[in-house]
Structure formats: C-alpha cells, structure tokens
Scaffold this motif. Sequence first.
Motif, short mmCIF file in Angstrom:
data_model
loop_
_atom_site.label_atom_id
_atom_site.label_comp_id
_atom_site.label_asym_id
_atom_site.label_seq_id
_atom_site.Cartn_x
_atom_site.Cartn_y
_atom_site.Cartn_z
N UNK A 28 17.61 69.69 3.29
CA UNK A 28 18.44 68.61 3.86
C UNK A 28 17.21 67.66 1.88
N UNK A 29 18.90 67.37 1.12
CA UNK A 29 18.00 66.72 -0.18
C UNK A 29 18.15 65.65 -0.93
N UNK A 30 17.61 64.39 -1.44
CA UNK A 30 18.76 63.18 -2.63
C UNK A 30 18.24 63.74 -3.59
N UNK A 31 20.00 63.79 -4.30
CA UNK A 31 19.96 63.09 -5.47
C UNK A 31 19.77 61.69 -6.05
N UNK B 299 23.82 55.75 -8.20
CA UNK B 299 23.08 56.14 -6.92
C UNK B 299 22.33 57.30 -6.59
N UNK B 300 22.64 56.59 -4.86
CA UNK B 300 21.75 58.18 -4.76
C UNK B 300 22.56 59.05 -3.88
N UNK B 301 22.51 60.21 -3.63
CA UNK B 301 23.70 60.38 -2.97
C UNK B 301 22.67 62.02 -2.23
N UNK B 302 22.97 61.86 -0.54
CA UNK B 302 22.28 62.49 0.53
C UNK B 302 23.03 64.21 0.95
N UNK B 303 21.88 65.36 0.63
CA UNK B 303 22.16 66.84 1.53
C UNK B 303 21.55 66.82 2.87
N UNK C 93 16.41 62.27 5.54
CA UNK C 93 15.17 62.23 4.28
C UNK C 93 15.64 61.10 3.66
N UNK C 94 14.05 60.34 2.73
CA UNK C 94 14.56 58.96 2.39
C UNK C 94 13.41 58.93 1.71
N UNK C 95 13.04 58.42 0.47
CA UNK C 95 12.47 58.56 -0.55
C UNK C 95 11.96 56.77 -0.98
N UNK C 96 10.56 56.94 -1.37
CA UNK C 96 10.07 55.91 -1.83
C UNK C 96 9.74 55.48 -3.63
N UNK C 97 10.53 55.38 -3.89
CA UNK C 97 10.54 55.12 -5.23
C UNK C 97 9.32 55.15 -6.39
#
Length: 125
Positions: A48-51, A56-60, A71-75
């Motif tokens: 899994x990954x984030x771009x 915006x943000x794309x998840x795979x 999958x998530x992200x804390x900026x």
Amino acid sequence: VQLQASGGGLVQAGGSLRLSCAASGRTDSVYSMGWFRQAPGKERESVAALNWSGSGTTAYYQDSVKGRFTISRDNAKYTVYLQMNSLKPGDTAVYYCAADYGFGTGWATLDPTYWGQGTQVTVSS
C-alpha cells in the motif's frame, strides 16, 4: 531522507497490527510513501502507498489487502501508518517502508529511492 519503521510483531489470524514509518531529513522532496513486503522464498511485493500533491492524495492497495489494510498519513509528523486488520497467515513477511518523489507509473512497479529497515510481521494460524 531517512525512514524509521516500527510496529511489527506476532499476532493470531484475524488480529490487527499497525505499522508506522516516520520520515526525516529532506522530506520536502518526498511525495509518496508506502510499504512493500517480502516473505521467505518469495519476491518482494507492493502492499500500500500514498501519493500526495497539490491536487490531492492518491492511495494504492494491492488487491489481496484491499478492505483489510488502511494507509494514512500524519502530515505534521511526516509519518505514514498502515493499519492491518483481519490478518492472515499469508500476510507474514518482513514489511519495508519506502518513499519516493512520486508514484511514477505506479507504486507496484516503482523502485523507490528511499528505504527504511524492515519490520517483521508474523501471523499465526
């Protein structure tokens, strides 16, 4: 860019784990972060990954983890998390955090520029 992964462990089938990957250094050049895994005797595979970009943000997600992993992200912390639920013995592997400048042609085929150390995930039946 340095990547520090954590959160692996041993869990029974059906259980959950959360992996974390914290980036440091020249993080302003990083626009994708995610995970690969490698089981004994098998080739490395994407998980899994984030771009993210201005649009915006794309998840795979790899097909086998869709609906089970998030999958998530804390900026603010430049940290990516992989919440893994309903774990199966087939998820057993060393999980590697990785980062790059983007997705290229797709996370599954990307050879990321930056790699963290692996963290072992073992799911018992």
